[in-house]
Design a protein around this motif. Structure first.
Motif, PDB file in Angstrom:
ATOM      1  N   PRO A  52       0.836  -1.208   0.000  1.00 57.32           N
ATOM      2  CA  PRO A  52       0.000   0.000   0.000  1.00 57.32           C
ATOM      3  C   PRO A  52       0.868   1.255   0.000  1.00 57.32           C
ATOM      4  N   ASP A  53       0.238   2.394  -0.206  1.00 56.48           N
ATOM      5  CA  ASP A  53       0.964   3.660  -0.296  1.00 56.48           C
ATOM      6  C   ASP A  53       1.629   4.053   1.011  1.00 56.48           C
ATOM      7  N   ARG A  54       1.105   3.584   2.128  1.00 52.93           N
ATOM      8  CA  ARG A  54       1.668   3.991   3.421  1.00 52.93           C
ATOM      9  C   ARG A  54       3.003   3.301   3.724  1.00 52.93           C
ATOM     10  N   ILE A  55       3.357   2.278   2.966  1.00 54.63           N
ATOM     11  CA  ILE A  55       4.615   1.560   3.161  1.00 54.63           C
ATOM     12  C   ILE A  55       5.719   2.331   2.440  1.00 54.63           C
ATOM     13  N   ARG A  56       6.764   2.671   3.196  1.00 50.37           N
ATOM     14  CA  ARG A  56       7.881   3.419   2.629  1.00 50.37           C
ATOM     15  C   ARG A  56       9.063   2.485   2.409  1.00 50.37           C
ATOM     16  N   GLU A  57      10.108   3.038   1.798  1.00 52.61           N
ATOM     17  CA  GLU A  57      11.296   2.243   1.529  1.00 52.61           C
ATOM     18  C   GLU A  57      11.969   1.804   2.829  1.00 52.61           C
ATOM     19  N   VAL A  58      11.938   2.660   3.856  1.00 49.54           N
ATOM     20  CA  VAL A  58      12.565   2.315   5.131  1.00 49.54           C
ATOM     21  C   VAL A  58      11.845   1.138   5.792  1.00 49.54           C
ATOM     22  N   ASP A  59      10.545   0.993   5.565  1.00 48.61           N
ATOM     23  CA  ASP A  59       9.821  -0.159   6.113  1.00 48.61           C
ATOM     24  C   ASP A  59      10.294  -1.464   5.467  1.00 48.61           C
ATOM     25  N   GLU A  60      10.564  -1.416   4.154  1.00 46.63           N
ATOM     26  CA  GLU A  60      11.086  -2.595   3.483  1.00 46.63           C
ATOM     27  C   GLU A  60      12.489  -2.943   3.989  1.00 46.63           C
ATOM     28  N   ILE A  61      13.307  -1.920   4.227  1.00 49.43           N
ATOM     29  CA  ILE A  61      14.667  -2.154   4.732  1.00 49.43           C
ATOM     30  C   ILE A  61      14.609  -2.759   6.129  1.00 49.43           C
ATOM     31  N   LEU A  62      13.733  -2.242   7.001  1.00 53.02           N
ATOM     32  CA  LEU A  62      13.587  -2.796   8.352  1.00 53.02           C
ATOM     33  C   LEU A  62      13.116  -4.241   8.311  1.00 53.02           C
ATOM     34  N   ALA A  63      12.144  -4.534   7.452  1.00 52.51           N
ATOM     35  CA  ALA A  63      11.640  -5.901   7.354  1.00 52.51           C
ATOM     36  C   ALA A  63      12.720  -6.836   6.824  1.00 52.51           C
ATOM     37  N   HIS A  64      13.505  -6.383   5.859  1.00 49.93           N
ATOM     38  CA  HIS A  64      14.579  -7.219   5.313  1.00 49.93           C
ATOM     39  C   HIS A  64      15.655  -7.465   6.372  1.00 49.93           C
ATOM     40  N   ALA A  65      16.062  -6.424   7.116  1.00 46.58           N
ATOM     41  CA  ALA A  65      17.070  -6.586   8.171  1.00 46.58           C
ATOM     42  C   ALA A  65      16.557  -7.519   9.269  1.00 46.58           C
ATOM     43  N   HIS A  66      15.268  -7.420   9.606  1.00 45.03           N
ATOM     44  CA  HIS A  66      14.683  -8.292  10.621  1.00 45.03           C
ATOM     45  C   HIS A  66      14.677  -9.744  10.131  1.00 45.03           C
ATOM     46  N   ALA A  67      14.366  -9.952   8.850  1.00 47.41           N
ATOM     47  CA  ALA A  67      14.378 -11.305   8.294  1.00 47.41           C
ATOM     48  C   ALA A  67      15.791 -11.879   8.317  1.00 47.41           C
ATOM     49  N   LEU A  68      16.795 -11.057   8.027  1.00 48.15           N
ATOM     50  CA  LEU A  68      18.172 -11.535   8.092  1.00 48.15           C
ATOM     51  C   LEU A  68      18.576 -11.888   9.525  1.00 48.15           C
ATOM     52  N   ALA A  69      18.118 -11.110  10.507  1.00 46.79           N
ATOM     53  CA  ALA A  69      18.434 -11.403  11.907  1.00 46.79           C
ATOM     54  C   ALA A  69      17.780 -12.699  12.353  1.00 46.79           C
ATOM     55  N   VAL A  70      16.546 -12.927  11.941  1.00 48.19           N
ATOM     56  CA  VAL A  70      15.866 -14.184  12.286  1.00 48.19           C
ATOM     57  C   VAL A  70      16.581 -15.357  11.629  1.00 48.19           C
ATOM     58  N   TYR A  71      17.013 -15.181  10.381  1.00 51.82           N
ATOM     59  CA  TYR A  71      17.730 -16.245   9.671  1.00 51.82           C
ATOM     60  C   TYR A  71      19.067 -16.541  10.353  1.00 51.82           C
ATOM     61  N   ALA A  72      19.746 -15.504  10.839  1.00 54.93           N
ATOM     62  CA  ALA A  72      21.034 -15.713  11.497  1.00 54.93           C
ATOM     63  C   ALA A  72      20.887 -16.468  12.816  1.00 54.93           C
ATOM     64  N   LEU A  73      19.733 -16.373  13.465  1.00 54.83           N
ATOM     65  CA  LEU A  73      19.525 -17.064  14.740  1.00 54.83           C
ATOM     66  C   LEU A  73      19.105 -18.521  14.556  1.00 54.83           C
ATOM     67  N   ASP A  74      18.678 -18.903  13.345  1.00 55.56           N
ATOM     68  CA  ASP A  74      18.279 -20.287  13.114  1.00 55.56           C
ATOM     69  C   ASP A  74      19.493 -21.201  13.270  1.00 55.56           C
ATOM     70  N   PRO A  75      19.298 -22.397  13.841  1.00 55.06           N
ATOM     71  CA  PRO A  75      20.433 -23.326  13.955  1.00 55.06           C
ATOM     72  C   PRO A  75      20.874 -23.765  12.568  1.00 55.06           C
ATOM     73  N   PRO A  76      22.165 -23.981  12.381  1.00 58.48           N
ATOM     74  CA  PRO A  76      22.664 -24.372  11.048  1.00 58.48           C
ATOM     75  C   PRO A  76      22.205 -25.779  10.673  1.00 58.48           C
ATOM     76  N   ASP A  77      22.059 -25.993   9.380  1.00 54.95           N
ATOM     77  CA  ASP A  77      21.681 -27.309   8.867  1.00 54.95           C
ATOM     78  C   ASP A  77      22.942 -28.143   8.747  1.00 54.95           C
ATOM     79  N   THR A  78      23.061 -29.175   9.551  1.00 59.25           N
ATOM     80  CA  THR A  78      24.278 -30.004   9.554  1.00 59.25           C
ATOM     81  C   THR A  78      24.090 -31.328   8.835  1.00 59.25           C
ATOM     82  N   SER A  79      23.026 -31.448   8.043  1.00 62.11           N
ATOM     83  CA  SER A  79      22.803 -32.736   7.358  1.00 62.11           C
ATOM     84  C   SER A  79      23.642 -32.857   6.107  1.00 62.11           C
TER      85      SER A  79
END
Length: 163
Positions: A136-163
């Motif tokens: 929607p129009d209310r979403i700015r570029e900084v909101d996308e950057i925050l969501a992307h950085a948050h997704a990267l932080a969640v991914y970094a906390l996931d345990p590694p796949d050792t299979s």
């Protein structure tokens, strides 16, 4: 007569630390609304001789703003970036204390399991990052950057796949 206690000279400035954990979300918190001084009601007493003081003028765009807290946060961020191995050890110590406090077969206690707060990132308007989805129009570029950085932080906390 001796004067008061001697003041010790300041050796080093205080070391600022960034918070290691996000503050938990308060589910049933209703924020209080503060009324600015220029909009506060003027209630005079029953004394007819009371002097009337006018309201202070509302702040203008040219008024100076106290930036001390912002300067402290930038100093803490700079200190954390200068000492990345120390910050990693600090985080590892927190994880070790958390893992040692988790009961294996006992009752479940309310402890922080993740350093990140559940839900969308603080200050963000998007819950997850999807570059192809229309926003929607209310979403700015900084909101996308925050969501992307948050997704990267969640991914970094996931345990590694050792299979």
């Amino acid at each position: 007569m001796p004067k008061g206690p001697k003041k010790r000279p300041k050796s080093t400035p205080r070391a600022w630390n960034l918070p290691l954990l996000d503050p938990p979300r308060r589910l049933f918190h209703i924020p209080r609304r503060a009324v600015p001084a220029h909009a506060a009601p003027r209630i005079l007493g029953l004394d007819f001789n009371a002097t009337y003081r006018p309201l202070p003028p509302p702040p203008s765009a040219d008024d100076p703003i106290n930036a001390a807290r912002l300067g402290q946060r930038l100093a803490a961020l700079g200190a954390a970036l200068d000492d990345l191995p120390g910050q990693a050890q600090r985080f590892a110590r927190w994880k070790a204390r958390r893992d040692a406090a988790i009961p294996r077969d006992g009752p479940v206690t309310r402890r922080r399991l993740s350093p990140l707060r559940r839900g969308r990132p603080p200050g963000g308007r998007l819950s997850r990052y999807d570059p192809t989805a229309p926003h929607p129009d209310r979403i700015r570029e900084v909101d996308e950057i925050l969501a992307h950085a948050h997704a990267l932080a969640v991914y970094a906390l996931d345990p590694p796949d050792t299979s």
